[in-house]
Structure formats: C-alpha cells, structure tokens
Design an enzyme around this catalytic site. Structure first.
Site, mmCIF file in Angstrom:
data_model
loop_
_atom_site.group_PDB
_atom_site.id
_atom_site.type_symbol
_atom_site.label_atom_id
_atom_site.label_comp_id
_atom_site.label_asym_id
_atom_site.label_seq_id
_atom_site.Cartn_x
_atom_site.Cartn_y
_atom_site.Cartn_z
ATOM 1 N N TYR A 172 0.820 -1.219 0.000
ATOM 2 C CA TYR A 172 0.000 0.000 0.000
ATOM 3 C C TYR A 172 0.854 1.271 0.000
ATOM 4 O O TYR A 172 0.353 2.347 -0.294
ATOM 5 C CB TYR A 172 -0.957 0.026 1.203
ATOM 6 N N LYS A 176 3.542 -15.358 2.121
ATOM 7 C CA LYS A 176 3.460 -16.082 0.837
ATOM 8 C C LYS A 176 4.919 -16.305 0.427
ATOM 9 O O LYS A 176 5.364 -15.910 -0.656
ATOM 10 C CB LYS A 176 2.668 -15.213 -0.165
ATOM 11 N N ASP A 188 -3.072 -18.039 1.334
ATOM 12 C CA ASP A 188 -4.233 -18.704 0.718
ATOM 13 C C ASP A 188 -4.775 -19.785 1.656
ATOM 14 O O ASP A 188 -5.989 -19.913 1.851
ATOM 15 C CB ASP A 188 -3.897 -19.274 -0.668
ATOM 16 N N ASP A 239 -5.353 -6.918 5.760
ATOM 17 C CA ASP A 239 -6.554 -6.201 5.334
ATOM 18 C C ASP A 239 -7.604 -7.219 4.891
ATOM 19 O O ASP A 239 -8.774 -7.182 5.321
ATOM 20 C CB ASP A 239 -6.165 -5.286 4.150
ATOM 21 N N ASP A 291 -11.157 -8.827 7.128
ATOM 22 C CA ASP A 291 -12.537 -8.731 6.627
ATOM 23 C C ASP A 291 -13.168 -10.117 6.614
ATOM 24 O O ASP A 291 -14.359 -10.275 6.914
ATOM 25 C CB ASP A 291 -12.571 -8.142 5.211
#
Ligand code: NAD
Length: 365
Positions: free
Chosen positions: A143, A194, A226, A250, A254
C-alpha cells in the site's frame, strides 16, 4: 493535577458521522461518571475535509491530531469523491495519518458474542467462543511501496503497478509487538506470508524466525495466506494471534469479520511509537463509510463503540472501562436488541442512536 486526555474525533464520511455521534456519547458519559478529564475535539478527514479544505487531510488538522493522546476515526470515502485523482481521494487522508504517526501495528480482534452466533454464516460449533486477534503491519508493504502508478505502454495498452517491499527493521518491530502480545494471551502465534512466491515475505518469515528466538515460550507457526484464508473459515479456533503483512491483514480481517456476524462488529486499534518515544494510537471500526446505508440511521455503531473500549485499554491503560464496554455490548445483544445487519428472527430491530441509548443504559447500571 489530574491528567487531561485529549481525544481527536474524526467522523469522516457516510456512516462514519452517525457512529461517531454514539462514540462521543459513550466517551462523555464514561468520563463524567468516572471523573476523567477528557477534551474531545472534532476534526475533518476524508471527503468531509476535501469539501471544506480541498484536501483529505489539512496540515493544520494533522498538526493538531499529532498532539492528541488518542484519535478516533469513523470511516472515509464515498461515491462523491471516487472520480478524484488518486492522490487526493478521501482514503489518502487516512493513509497519511497512519504514515505520519507511524501507526505500524494494527490490532483487529475478532470476538464472537454468544447472542450473535446465529448472525454468522458459519455453523455455531465452528465459531462459538471464538476470540482471535489479527495483528496487521500497517505502514509498509504494497500500500505504500514505490514505484507505483499507471503508465501507458503503447497505443491503448496500459500498465498498472505497485511495489511490495519490506525492510527487516519494519518486520522486526511488528514481530516484537506480535510476540509480546502472544505472551500475554495463549502464547500461540501464527505468521501468515506467501514465502513460496514473494521474496519480500520470504524475508518476513526469516525475520519472524529470528525474533522468535527471543520468545522461546511462544509456539510459532507459519501459514501461506491462501491456506490461512481457508483455515479461518474451516476452523478459526485453531488460531489465537495472527501476524501478517499490510495487504494480507486487510483481507484476512474482513474475512474474520464474517465469523463475528458483521463488519459492523469489528473494532481496531493502530499503535505506533514516535521518534521521541511517545506512544500514538488511532481507534477505528474495520468497516468503511457504507454509502449504501449512509443517512438511514441503521448503521451498527458497535464496532465503533468497541473501538472506544480499545482506546481505554491501550491508550489510557484503563482495562476496567474497556471491559465495561464489552460487557455492556454483550448485555444489549443478550436482550435481543439488534441493528439491521445483525438482525435474526425473534430479535428487535433498533436504530443506530437507539443502540447508543441501550449501551448507555447498561453502562449506567
Ligand atoms: P464498507 O465497509 O463501507 O461496506 C461493506 C458492506 O458492509 C456494505 O454493505 C455496508 O452497508 C456494510 N456495513 C459496513 N459497516 C456497517 C455497519 N457499521 N453497520 C451495518 N452495515 C455495515 O465497504 P465498501 O462498501 O467496500 O466501501 C465503501 C467506502 O468506504 C469506499 O469509499 C471505501 O474506500 C471506504 N472504506 C473506508 C475504510 C475506512 O475508512 N477505514 C475502510 C474500508 C472502506
């Protein structure tokens, strides 16, 4: 002389404004009842600031909130400002506060309140008693990485690009926060990366392993993002504290919100330490400005109210008031009062402000 707590309240846009009114009522009530000296000042951020000052965060606002003891933010953004240049969109105001105050550690607890078990799309046995904490790195990663942008390559062909980078220093400080937090919870930490595909997160894993040597009592595991997304839905209670990068955190938080029944239930705290050693913190619900329901009086203010609870705990070291807020939320839900997002049959629908009234009634007891 008694300490005065200076709190900057930034309602922002959409439902941010509606839920901030309830946060204000709770803070004013608790400070009066407990004789705390609180100085609460309203500030503009996001679209509201663009409309007033032409920028999502003015220098004057930034300077004032830097001096406050804690910041409470509603949410920013909305369709009105979506066509603006990326650099002056509402969300840039929020990102700038995080960056300028170096709020690198984002705490996102996902706590399932028993009365809300039916609001989740998952089976009750999967989520009953769930209490996990996602610690998301907040000021680094994709970001913020440079270079970034959209470039014309040739003719009608464009290239959009972002940079995912982490320094070992950035990883080490979030790892320290995560291990310290795990030590005061159940001493279990899962680091999500990852590392099989992305070098930046291979470094992430190596640094986490280095830091773990200073915390031999913490049981450390690693998981690819994942798999973590799948495991969060399959068997979320296997986790206690999760630490991960900015973007993965992030997305995963959620996902975790649906375990708790609604995005409207998830609070967060973002904490950092200034160069002079001063602690800074911002508290905000995980959800956005929800333009689809803004102005309808149906937004769930509980994520915001629980964020106020986190402020009492982390900024003012008043765990008693923090627990009182959690207990009040629990009691109101047990009595069957619900905003629309968490409404199930047999319960009573109430508005945003009525939910504020009910919480105040419980706190009064
Ligand atoms: P959102 O979180 O605003 O809404 C997603 C869905 O959840 C919507 O259906 C909304 O009605 C519902 N919802 C969210 N909070 C709720 C609450 N308290 N009570 C009841 N229902 C609630 O996400 P979005 O729709 O993707 O984004 C809307 C705007 O918010 C965009 O401009 C986005 O950039 C911005 N945003 C801001 C933040 C922030 O300020 N921290 C975070 C995420 C999104």
């Amino acid at each position: 002389m008694e300490k005065t707590y200076n709190i900057a309240l930034l309602p922002g846009d959409g439902i941010g404004k509606e839920i901030s009114i309830q946060a204000k009522r709770i803070i004013n009530f608790l400070s009066k009842k407990n004789q705390l000296h609180v100085n609460l000042s309203d500030e503009l951020v996001g679209g509201a600031s663009i409309d007033e000052f032409g920028t999502p965060l003015s220098e004057e606002t930034l300077n004032r909130i830097k001096k406050s003891d804690a910041i409470i933010l509603g949410a920013v953004g909305g369709p009105k400002w979506e066509k603006l240049d990326f650099k002056i969109r509402p969300e840039r105001g929020l990102l700038r506060i995080r960056k300028e105050l170096d709020l690198f550690a984002n705490f996102r607890p996902a706590l399932v309140f028993d009365p809300l078990i039916d609001s989740s799309s998952l089976k009750p046995e999967i989520i009953k008693g769930l209490d996990i904490l996602i610690i998301r790195e907040l000021t680094g990663g994709i970001y913020f990485g440079e270079p970034r942008g959209i470039e014309k390559i040739d003719g009608k062909n464009f290239k959009g690009f972002n940079t995912l980078s982490y320094t070992s220093k950035e990883i080490e400080r979030i790892a320290e926060v995560a291990f310290k937090t795990a030590m005061i919870r159940s001493k279990k930490l899962c680091s999500v990366d990852k590392a099989n595909v992305l070098e930046s997160t291979e470094l992430w894993r190596n640094v986490i392993i280095d830091v773990s040597k200073r915390y031999p009592d913490v049981e450390l595991t690693h998981m690819y993002v994942d798999n973590a997304a799948m495991q969060l839905v399959r068997n979320p209670k296997q986790f206690d504290v999760i630490v991960t990068t900015n973007m993965f955190g992030d997305i995963l938080s959620d996902c975790a919100s649906m375990l708790t029944g609604s995005l409207g239930m998830l609070p967060s705290a973002s904490i950092g330490v200034m160069a002079n050693g001063e602690k800074k913190a911002m508290y905000e619900p995980v959800h956005g400005s929800a333009p689809d329901i803004a102005g309808m009086g149906i937004a769930n203010p509980l994520a915001m109210i629980l964020s106020v609870g986190m402020m009492f705990k982390y900024s003012f070291e008043n765990e008693l008031l923090s627990n009182k807020i959690i207990k009040a939320v629990k009691s109101v839900l047990e009595k069957g009062f619900r905003t629309r997002d968490i409404l199930t049959s047999g319960n009573k629908e109430i508005s945003t402000s009525e939910m504020g009234d009910k919480i105040l009634e419980e706190l009064e007891k």
